[in-house]
Scaffold this motif. Structure first.
Motif, short mmCIF file in Angstrom:
data_model
loop_
_atom_site.label_atom_id
_atom_site.label_comp_id
_atom_site.label_asym_id
_atom_site.label_seq_id
_atom_site.Cartn_x
_atom_site.Cartn_y
_atom_site.Cartn_z
N LEU A 39 0.72 -1.06 -0.23
CA LEU A 39 -0.12 0.18 0.04
C LEU A 39 0.95 1.15 -0.11
O LEU A 39 1.62 1.41 0.83
CB LEU A 39 -0.91 0.14 1.29
N LYS A 110 -7.44 3.10 -2.30
CA LYS A 110 -7.92 3.29 -1.32
C LYS A 110 -8.68 4.58 -0.85
O LYS A 110 -7.88 5.65 -1.29
CB LYS A 110 -7.30 2.73 -0.17
N GLU A 179 -9.74 0.13 10.43
CA GLU A 179 -8.77 0.70 11.32
C GLU A 179 -9.55 0.96 12.63
O GLU A 179 -10.28 1.50 12.86
CB GLU A 179 -8.06 2.00 10.64
N VAL A 212 2.22 -0.12 8.87
CA VAL A 212 2.92 0.87 8.12
C VAL A 212 4.47 0.37 8.39
O VAL A 212 4.87 0.11 9.62
CB VAL A 212 2.84 2.14 8.62
O1 KIV Z 1 -1.81 5.37 4.99
C1 KIV Z 1 -1.70 4.23 5.49
O2 KIV Z 1 -0.63 3.67 5.70
C2 KIV Z 1 -3.04 3.59 5.94
C3 KIV Z 1 -3.00 2.61 7.02
C4 KIV Z 1 -3.98 2.53 7.53
C5 KIV Z 1 -2.09 1.20 6.58
O3 KIV Z 1 -4.07 3.56 5.26
#
Ligand code: KIV
Length: 261
Positions: A39, A110, A179, A212
């Motif tokens: 991500l 996302k 989350e 993260v």
């Molecule tokens: O920005 C990001 O790292 C997320 C975390 C919730 C994984 O959206």
């Protein structure tokens, strides 16, 4: 083998899904193929950019970082966050998601939000964009909510989250990121959902986990949320190595003859 959104969907109720963030080619090259999905999260504003929250990021920032990650990611499914202010209307969401597809080559996007984003998700899905909906604690709402608030503590919140999951999957979201939701509620949501529910700070009984990278490997040390497990003492290891380099230069032992032409 290339992981697709269909792969993730097949994993539901069969095996746990793994996801980690990456913001550059250096890390992404190491992570590719080791996790199901990578991500390019807007957390890059904080852990990479030194910002106090995720809100300052722009769509151009996300395109730049996704391009870097895309160059080296071949096996993991690549997902990019839509930054704050880049998807205020369904039309704007489609315009900016299309830029992430065309200019940066991401596999999916996302976006954060509640049911006010139903039409956005539907519009994106109807136009061939793979969308993951991010619900529960939504970091892009930190200023309006006055902090990062854990969700799903009350029956009303649980019903609300269940409704969001149902509506978003109906709108065409291929997965949900959940989350900061109390573990008991998160488990109920994952069980009720027809699409994979990937958790962060939402307990073990969901379909997968995301972290993260700079939290998981100890490079971001300003604070450590309760849900983070540190797999490496990255900042200290790096500092020790840096100190050795500095000492070697100061005392004249680097470079050696072998390291010279
Ligand atoms: O920005 C990001 O790292 C997320 C975390 C919730 C994984 O959206």
């Amino acid at each position: 083998m290339k992981c697709t959104i269909q792969t993730l969907q097949k994993y539901k109720n069969k095996q746990k899904i793994t996801m980690i963030t990456a913001y550059d080619a250096l890390m992404a090259r190491i992570f590719d193929g080791e996790v199901d999905s990578i991500l390019v999260g807007d957390s890059l504003a904080m852990s990479f950019g030194g910002q106090p929250d995720t809100l300052p990021l722009t769509i151009d920032d996300m395109i730049y970082h996704t391009k870097a990650v895309r160059r080296v990611v071949h096996d993991s499914l690549l997902i990019t966050d839509m930054p704050f202010g880049s998807y205020d209307t369904p039309q704007e969401a489609l315009k900016n998601a299309t830029r992430l597809y065309k200019e940066a080559g991401t596999d999916a996007i996302k976006l954060e939000g509640g049911l006010e984003r139903y039409e956005h998700v539907r519009h994106l899905a109807n136009n061939g964009i793979a969308v993951m909906a991010h619900i529960g604690l939504k970091p892009q709402f930190v200023r309006s909510e006055g902090g990062y608030k854990i969700k799903g503590k009350t029956e009303i919140e649980k019903i609300h989250l269940l409704h969001e999951v149902q509506e978003f999957s109906e709108a065409g979201a291929f997965a949900i990121l959940l989350e900061g939701v109390v573990a008991e509620t998160a488990a109920v949501i994952a069980q009720a959902s027809s699409v994979p529910v990937i958790g962060i700070g939402s307990g073990a009984n969901v379909d997968g986990q995301v972290l993260v990278w700079s939290d998981a490997f100890g490079f971001f040390t300003d604070f450590q949320p309760k849900f983070v497990r540190r797999y490496l003492d990255g900042a200290n290891l790096l500092k020790e190595a840096l100190q050795r380099y500095v000492n070697d230069v100061k005392n004249g032992t680097f470079p050696s003859e072998n390291e010279s032409y």
